[in-house]
Design a protein around this motif. Structure first.
Motif, PDB file in Angstrom:
ATOM      1  N   THR A 141      20.039  -3.360  -9.318  1.00  0.00           N
ATOM      2  CA  THR A 141      18.502  -3.496  -9.926  1.00  0.00           C
ATOM      3  C   THR A 141      17.644  -3.003  -9.438  1.00  0.00           C
ATOM      4  OG1 THR A 141      19.263  -6.784 -10.645  1.00  0.00           O
ATOM      5  CG2 THR A 141      16.782  -5.735 -10.846  1.00  0.00           C
ATOM      6  N   LEU A 142      17.186  -2.810 -10.356  1.00  0.00           N
ATOM      7  CA  LEU A 142      16.062  -1.623  -8.960  1.00  0.00           C
ATOM      8  C   LEU A 142      14.141  -2.526 -10.020  1.00  0.00           C
ATOM      9  CD1 LEU A 142      14.638   0.684  -8.243  1.00  0.00           C
ATOM     10  CD2 LEU A 142      13.905   1.654 -10.719  1.00  0.00           C
ATOM     11  N   VAL A 143      13.812  -2.862  -8.326  1.00  0.00           N
ATOM     12  CA  VAL A 143      12.395  -3.779  -8.752  1.00  0.00           C
ATOM     13  C   VAL A 143      11.298  -2.129  -8.356  1.00  0.00           C
ATOM     14  CG1 VAL A 143      10.897  -5.695  -7.642  1.00  0.00           C
ATOM     15  CG2 VAL A 143      13.815  -5.277  -8.161  1.00  0.00           C
ATOM     16  N   ILE A 144       9.895  -2.324  -9.334  1.00  0.00           N
ATOM     17  CA  ILE A 144       8.862  -2.387  -9.033  1.00  0.00           C
ATOM     18  C   ILE A 144       8.143  -2.697  -9.230  1.00  0.00           C
ATOM     19  CG2 ILE A 144       7.754   0.064 -10.320  1.00  0.00           C
ATOM     20  CD1 ILE A 144       9.814  -0.039 -12.877  1.00  0.00           C
ATOM     21  N   ARG A 179       0.964  -0.945   0.011  1.00  0.00           N
ATOM     22  CA  ARG A 179      -0.107   0.303   0.164  1.00  0.00           C
ATOM     23  C   ARG A 179       0.726   1.564   0.020  1.00  0.00           C
ATOM     24  NH1 ARG A 179      -4.987  -1.742  -1.837  1.00  0.00           N
ATOM     25  NH2 ARG A 179      -5.938  -3.403  -0.847  1.00  0.00           N
ATOM     26  N   SER A 180       1.792   1.261   0.521  1.00  0.00           N
ATOM     27  CA  SER A 180       3.254   2.039   0.502  1.00  0.00           C
ATOM     28  C   SER A 180       4.343   2.143   0.577  1.00  0.00           C
ATOM     29  CB  SER A 180       2.017   3.091   1.830  1.00  0.00           C
ATOM     30  OG  SER A 180       2.568   2.485   2.709  1.00  0.00           O
ATOM     31  N   VAL A 190      10.978   0.643  -5.895  1.00  0.00           N
ATOM     32  CA  VAL A 190      10.288   1.393  -6.019  1.00  0.00           C
ATOM     33  C   VAL A 190       8.596   1.378  -5.953  1.00  0.00           C
ATOM     34  CG1 VAL A 190      10.455   1.211  -8.429  1.00  0.00           C
ATOM     35  CG2 VAL A 190      10.030   3.720  -7.014  1.00  0.00           C
ATOM     36  N   VAL A 191       7.941   1.678  -5.437  1.00  0.00           N
ATOM     37  CA  VAL A 191       6.069   1.073  -5.882  1.00  0.00           C
ATOM     38  C   VAL A 191       5.562   2.786  -6.719  1.00  0.00           C
ATOM     39  CG1 VAL A 191       3.558   1.867  -4.330  1.00  0.00           C
ATOM     40  CG2 VAL A 191       6.181   1.488  -3.132  1.00  0.00           C
ATOM     41  N   ALA A 192       4.939   1.448  -7.543  1.00  0.00           N
ATOM     42  CA  ALA A 192       4.564   2.785  -8.844  1.00  0.00           C
ATOM     43  C   ALA A 192       2.611   2.754  -8.347  1.00  0.00           C
ATOM     44  CB  ALA A 192       4.469   1.982  -9.861  1.00  0.00           C
ATOM     45  N   ALA A 240      12.947   0.327   0.442  1.00  0.00           N
ATOM     46  CA  ALA A 240      11.543   1.551   0.256  1.00  0.00           C
ATOM     47  C   ALA A 240      12.472   2.296  -0.633  1.00  0.00           C
ATOM     48  CB  ALA A 240      10.842   1.757   0.780  1.00  0.00           C
ATOM     49  N   LEU A 241      12.865   2.725  -1.899  1.00  0.00           N
ATOM     50  CA  LEU A 241      13.470   3.703  -2.919  1.00  0.00           C
ATOM     51  C   LEU A 241      12.217   5.012  -3.256  1.00  0.00           C
ATOM     52  CD1 LEU A 241      15.808   2.092  -5.503  1.00  0.00           C
ATOM     53  CD2 LEU A 241      16.625   2.917  -3.416  1.00  0.00           C
TER      54      LEU A 241
END
Length: 504
Positions: free
Chosen positions: A423-426, A234-235, A455-457, A246-247
């Motif tokens: 590596t960046l994970v979305i 959720r956040s 990172v949260v989209a 969390a980025l």
């Protein structure tokens, strides 16, 4: 949990909180309407000291038990406008000596005052009856003594004379007491009558407010429980619950992705700031602080699962790095559903240069056209040929950015992450589950990848950004025509970086 995270939690479950608050308010109002409002009034009674009355032979008991008798209660009710409105009559010692405070509780102000004054009058009357009964008994005793005094009895013999003298003494003492009692003040009197009544029960508006507060508390508690039981992301605070980094949050991703396909322009390449472009730039800053850059660094961008426009995020992130002055090459590592070419080269498939890359409309940004292979993409990406090709591309750029299919649908992302420096994970807000995020990161690490964080989209505007902040233009500003010339000394050196222009 920080205050900001708690507020975000409440906002996410705001309809639960609002609903329970409204229910609590309605419940409090309903209870208030059904409850009986009670008013209290007080009357003060002063009574004579029983010890002083005993000195004149009068015995009076100031106990207030008489106020609970049926006769007194019936008398009080008969004086009230609403006899059924009498709730209670209480009596207790006052602050002053020999004082009784009589408190009456009724359903109206007038009845409360009337009940208190009537009860006080009845208590005074009961004390007076005790006083009168004591005098009556003394009178009866005096009459009896007078009958023991026959005329001439004292002259007949000596013994009779002594008895006569004793009776005379008692009689005289008794008549003296009676005389003193008759002139004594009343044994009790109303010192202060009840002239006002106050609300003694909880006010109806307070009941409604308490109901609303109770509902709000239950709503917040339900939100906390929901958050604890909710397994969806959720956040950014949710990322911390699984011990990962969390980025940040990418705001307004979906609407910007759809608008980009319609206009065939990358949002980050424009001069209008909005929530999405600002969050992309903040992500770039976070990556710069987290990732140790060297010449030829490689960054893989992948999603946890389908539902996130990973290619769109990768294109904008690469463009942001390029606009900051780095030489960036973008490679489409998603051979199953490639989308980078259409985002960066919307006008077709131009011929690549000798290095195998194609310049884009963004300065410092080049793209490698999608690869085609008869092999399964996971098998092809694992070949030495691909590894060598990536090494060659690294040598001609400051940063190599590569997108990859979602981790949970193919092994491609795990293979590519092993080649990359980071590596960046979305993850998608509201749909990606935390256990799936954990599983995706575990797979990347097991393959030798180095995930920097998640990172949260989000499709919503997050972080307090305004939807859009447009560029005002160059009106009123002078045009730079070159370095200034001084009459003495060397001219001020200028930057060696070429001017960067964003083409339409």
């Amino acid at each position: 949990m920080t205050l900001r995270e708690f507020w975000a939690l409440v906002l996410f479950s705001r309809w639960i909180v609002i609903g329970l608050t409204v229910l609590g308010l309605l419940g409090g109002m309903l209870y208030a309407l059904q409850s009986v409002q009670t008013y209290s009034a007080q009357a003060f009674v002063q009574y004579a000291s029983p010890d002083e009355l005993l000195k004149i032979g009068v015995s009076v008991n100031p106990d207030t038990y008489v106020l609970q008798s049926t006769a007194v209660l019936d008398k009080v009710k008969s004086e009230m406008a609403d006899p059924d409105g009498l709730q209670e009559i209480k009596a207790e010692e006052g602050l002053a000596p020999n004082t009784v405070v009589i408190t009456a509780y009724a359903t109206s102000v007038a009845d409360a005052k009337k009940a208190a004054n009537t009860a006080a009058a009845e208590y005074v009357a009961a004390m007076q009856r005790q006083f009168d009964n004591s005098i009556t008994a003394m009178d009866a005793k005096a009459v009896a003594l007078s009958e023991l005094l026959p005329e001439g009895a004292a002259d007949e013999n000596t013994l009779a004379g002594a008895e006569y003298a004793s009776v005379i003494t008692q009689y005289q003492a008794l008549t003296s007491q009676i005389a003193s009692a008759l002139v004594a003040p009343p044994p009790a009197s109303v010192r202060t009558a009840a002239v006002k009544a106050t609300l003694s029960s909880v006010p109806r508006r307070v009941m409604a407010v308490v109901g609303a507060l109770l509902g709000a508390f239950l709503g917040v508690a339900a939100a906390v429980v929901r958050n604890a039981l909710d397994t969806k992301l959720r956040s950014t605070a949710s990322i911390g619950r699984i011990g990962e980094t969390a980025l940040g949050v990418l705001s307004d991703v979906g609407p910007n992705e759809r608008a980009s396909r319609e206009t065939e322009r990358l949002p980050v390449a424009g001069r209008t700031a909005n929530a999405f472009t600002q969050s992309i730039r903040e992500l770039r800053t976070a990556l710069q602080a987290t990732m140790t850059y060297t010449d030829g660094s490689m960054l893989v961008v992948t999603a946890v699962q389908p539902g996130v426009p990973g290619g769109f995020v990768t294109a904008n992130l690469a463009a942001s790095f390029a606009l900051s002055g780095r030489r960036v090459i973008v490679v489409s590592g998603d051979l199953r559903q490639p989308s980078l070419t259409s985002l960066l080269l919307p006008e077709g498939r131009p011929r690549p240069d000798p290095s195998g890359t194609v310049p884009t409309r963004v300065p410092n940004l080049r793209v490698v056209l999608p690869l085609h292979t008869p092999l399964d993409p996971a098998d092809y990406l694992a070949t030495a040929q691909v590894r060598q090709r990536l090494d060659d591309l690294r040598a001609s750029a400051d940063l190599l950015v590569m997108d990859a299919p979602p981790v949970m649908v193919a092994a491609d992302a795990a293979i590519l992450s092993a080649y990359a420096d980071a590596t960046l994970v979305i993850a998608a807000e509201g749909s990606t589950r935390l256990n799936v995020v954990e599983e995706a990161l575990t797979r990347l690490r097991a393959a030798g990848g180095r995930p920097l964080g998640v990172v949260v989209a989000s499709d919503q505007v997050r972080g307090g950004y305004q939807p859009e902040y447009s560029f005002a233009g160059d009106a009123g500003h002078s045009t730079w025509t070159g370095p200034p010339t001084y009459s003495g000394g060397d001219p001020t050196p200028t930057s060696s970086l070429p001017a960067q222009t964003i083409l339409p």
